[in-house]
Write an enzyme that holds these catalytic residues in place. Sequence first.
Site, PDB file in Angstrom:
ATOM      1  N   ARG A   1       4.081   2.724  -4.074  1.00  0.00           N
ATOM      2  CA  ARG A   1       5.305   2.252  -4.736  1.00  0.00           C
ATOM      3  C   ARG A   1       5.961   1.112  -3.972  1.00  0.00           C
ATOM      4  O   ARG A   1       6.548   0.208  -4.568  1.00  0.00           O
ATOM      5  CB  ARG A   1       6.275   3.428  -4.932  1.00  0.00           C
ATOM      6  CG  ARG A   1       5.798   4.383  -6.063  1.00  0.00           C
ATOM      7  CD  ARG A   1       6.390   5.757  -5.896  1.00  0.00           C
ATOM      8  NE  ARG A   1       6.135   6.651  -7.022  1.00  0.00           N
ATOM      9  CZ  ARG A   1       5.020   7.371  -7.196  1.00  0.00           C
ATOM     10  NH1 ARG A   1       4.015   7.284  -6.327  1.00  0.00           N
ATOM     11  NH2 ARG A   1       4.885   8.167  -8.237  1.00  0.00           N
TER      12      ARG A   1
ATOM     13  N   GLY B   1      -6.105   7.442  -8.713  1.00  0.00           N
ATOM     14  CA  GLY B   1      -5.449   7.678 -10.003  1.00  0.00           C
ATOM     15  C   GLY B   1      -4.021   7.147  -9.998  1.00  0.00           C
ATOM     16  O   GLY B   1      -3.521   6.649 -11.015  1.00  0.00           O
TER      17      GLY B   1
ATOM     18  N   ARG C   1     -11.642  10.300 -15.007  1.00  0.00           N
ATOM     19  CA  ARG C   1     -10.293  10.885 -15.134  1.00  0.00           C
ATOM     20  C   ARG C   1      -9.583  10.448 -16.418  1.00  0.00           C
ATOM     21  O   ARG C   1      -9.772   9.340 -16.904  1.00  0.00           O
ATOM     22  CB  ARG C   1      -9.475  10.542 -13.882  1.00  0.00           C
ATOM     23  CG  ARG C   1     -10.134  11.142 -12.651  1.00  0.00           C
ATOM     24  CD  ARG C   1      -9.350  10.917 -11.410  1.00  0.00           C
ATOM     25  NE  ARG C   1      -8.107  11.661 -11.416  1.00  0.00           N
ATOM     26  CZ  ARG C   1      -7.192  11.573 -10.467  1.00  0.00           C
ATOM     27  NH1 ARG C   1      -7.387  10.759  -9.459  1.00  0.00           N
ATOM     28  NH2 ARG C   1      -6.092  12.281 -10.535  1.00  0.00           N
TER      29      ARG C   1
ATOM     30  N   GLN D   1       2.900  10.475 -12.156  1.00  0.00           N
ATOM     31  CA  GLN D   1       2.204   9.217 -12.462  1.00  0.00           C
ATOM     32  C   GLN D   1       2.561   8.738 -13.860  1.00  0.00           C
ATOM     33  O   GLN D   1       2.780   7.544 -14.084  1.00  0.00           O
ATOM     34  CB  GLN D   1       0.687   9.404 -12.334  1.00  0.00           C
ATOM     35  CG  GLN D   1       0.248   9.656 -10.898  1.00  0.00           C
ATOM     36  CD  GLN D   1      -1.226   9.954 -10.776  1.00  0.00           C
ATOM     37  OE1 GLN D   1      -1.948  10.016 -11.772  1.00  0.00           O
ATOM     38  NE2 GLN D   1      -1.682  10.166  -9.556  1.00  0.00           N
TER      39      GLN D   1
ATOM     40  N   ASP E   1      -1.116  18.720  -4.871  1.00  0.00           N
ATOM     41  CA  ASP E   1      -2.228  18.199  -4.073  1.00  0.00           C
ATOM     42  C   ASP E   1      -2.609  19.119  -2.911  1.00  0.00           C
ATOM     43  O   ASP E   1      -3.605  18.878  -2.234  1.00  0.00           O
ATOM     44  CB  ASP E   1      -1.868  16.819  -3.505  1.00  0.00           C
ATOM     45  CG  ASP E   1      -1.761  15.764  -4.607  1.00  0.00           C
ATOM     46  OD1 ASP E   1      -2.365  15.958  -5.678  1.00  0.00           O
ATOM     47  OD2 ASP E   1      -1.049  14.760  -4.400  1.00  0.00           O
TER      48      ASP E   1
ATOM     49  N   LYS F   1      -8.201  16.147 -11.212  1.00  0.00           N
ATOM     50  CA  LYS F   1      -7.867  15.333 -10.026  1.00  0.00           C
ATOM     51  C   LYS F   1      -9.129  14.544  -9.620  1.00  0.00           C
ATOM     52  O   LYS F   1     -10.023  14.360 -10.420  1.00  0.00           O
ATOM     53  CB  LYS F   1      -7.352  16.239  -8.904  1.00  0.00           C
ATOM     54  CG  LYS F   1      -6.007  16.891  -9.229  1.00  0.00           C
ATOM     55  CD  LYS F   1      -4.905  15.878  -9.290  1.00  0.00           C
ATOM     56  CE  LYS F   1      -3.567  16.500  -9.632  1.00  0.00           C
ATOM     57  NZ  LYS F   1      -2.534  15.488  -9.869  1.00  0.00           N
TER      58      LYS F   1
HETATM   59  C1  S3P Z   1       1.212  11.273  -7.544  1.00  0.00           C
HETATM   60  C2  S3P Z   1       1.404  12.242  -8.484  1.00  0.00           C
HETATM   61  C3  S3P Z   1       0.537  13.414  -8.634  1.00  0.00           C
HETATM   62  C4  S3P Z   1      -0.339  13.629  -7.400  1.00  0.00           C
HETATM   63  C5  S3P Z   1      -0.952  12.353  -6.916  1.00  0.00           C
HETATM   64  C6  S3P Z   1       0.129  11.365  -6.543  1.00  0.00           C
HETATM   65  C7  S3P Z   1       2.129  10.117  -7.481  1.00  0.00           C
HETATM   66  O1  S3P Z   1      -0.316  13.226  -9.737  1.00  0.00           O
HETATM   67  O2  S3P Z   1      -1.347  14.572  -7.689  1.00  0.00           O
HETATM   68  O3  S3P Z   1      -1.783  12.584  -5.795  1.00  0.00           O
HETATM   69  O4  S3P Z   1       2.143   9.400  -6.463  1.00  0.00           O
HETATM   70  O5  S3P Z   1       2.852   9.892  -8.464  1.00  0.00           O
HETATM   71  P1  S3P Z   1       0.130  13.631 -11.237  1.00  0.00           P
HETATM   72  O6  S3P Z   1       1.152  12.673 -11.664  1.00  0.00           O
HETATM   73  O7  S3P Z   1      -1.141  13.501 -12.033  1.00  0.00           O
HETATM   74  O8  S3P Z   1       0.607  15.038 -11.147  1.00  0.00           O
END
Ligand code: S3P
Length: 450
Positions: A34, A102, A130, A176, A327, A354
């Site tokens: 971010r 991701g 994914r 996310q 996580d 994941k």
């Molecule tokens: C994250 C959100 C989570 C987490 C990922 C990091 C983020 O995923 O599992 O490692 O930085 O916004 P999800 O939004 O799919 O839950």
Amino acid sequence: MTIQNEQQIPVTSRRCDALRGDITVPGDKSMSHRSLILGGLATGKTLVTGLLEGEDVLCTADAMRKLGAKVEKLEDGTWQVEGVGVGSLQEPDHVLDMGNSGTAARLLMGVVASAPFTTFFSGDASLHKRPMRRVAVPLAEMGATITSRSGDRFPLGITGGSLMPIDYAPPVASAQVKSCVMLAALDTPGITTVTESKPTRDHTENMLRHFGVKVEVTDNDEGGRTVSLAGQQEMKGADVTVPGDPSSAAFPVVAAAIRPGSDVTLTNVGLNPLRDGIFETLADMGADITISNVRLQAGEQVGDIRVKGGLLKGVTVPPERAVSMIDEYPVLFVAAAFAHGTTTMRGLEELRVKESDRLSVMAEGLKSCGVDLEELEDGLIIHGRAVPPKGGATVVTELDHRIAMSFLVLGCGSEEPVTVDDGAVMETSFPEFVNLMNSLGADISREGSA
Ligand code: S3P
């Protein structure tokens, strides 16, 4: 199907004595992504201290460069980002390679959705499996055009442009997805809202505020939360200090908790209340964990964690806690394997999408290490025997850094060594893992044969 790196580096963990020492873990991955994204979108300079220099974050740095931002590491180790200003991204002349990440993929899809050009995305074999529908749906509703492989998977292209604000309630609790929509809303006139049924990590909200953007957050009676953002606000570069990643901290914390006599302190760890479920759960299991020196740093809670080793007991983890430790389940499964009694962990269907299907990959690996468990569609039930698992297996990591580190933690206490087939995957989030663990007294080496 098994997926793997072409050049695999096996790593073996052997039973060690008590772990002792003080360490700092690398910077928070979520905040690192971010800081580069917001820094690249803001006007002016952003200096980032403590950035995680893992492969995932370096993909984001590279993507922001391709979109026109200037991102560089200075001699003193800080990272400097010179942003383009909201609405002024440049069309990338290459595919954005998101590697294994991701988070980079989904957040950057939101970033480019409001830009008047086409951006192409790809990644590694894990990322190509994914689901991207969860972000493609709201972005399409806002007006972006997304062309993807079957099943809304990578590689894909997004043609952006002027978007419309939406009120979106994601069907899955996902930071996310929330962040993707908020980032798309930054250059969208009008107010965009995201209503979550369960609050997810709020780093995007916190950091946007830190960059001068007004974000409203209201809690509702059902335990959910609505985030509102008016588009086209001024966003100014701001310096960010990234604390240690609680998700990375979880590995040495569990390793110390399962090795009697251990005494490990981790300083400067991010303790965002929407991320701290693992420490609460380990405390429920009887782990001796003390959190001190809690303070606010750039709008985020930070503190020190001291953990001493001992015997853990099995617990039922409330499913509603999953979102605050999503996580950390792979390494919690390891803690449960060393505990006395049964640990039930449910509400975890998200673990199947994941970096790997973490429920089945962990279940298979744990079984091969002699752990007694039941795999459910939405979780695992692990029967701990209060004696260390046998170990003595080579585990397949499936391009998943957290699978690799979890089994290396298991090897710290199992009767026989544990090998992971590919330690290179740890580069994505915790490149210093082996050295840091060994500095505490672990016996982890880059070689095969368990
Ligand atoms: C994250 C959100 C989570 C987490 C990922 C990091 C983020 O995923 O599992 O490692 O930085 O916004 P999800 O939004 O799919 O839950």
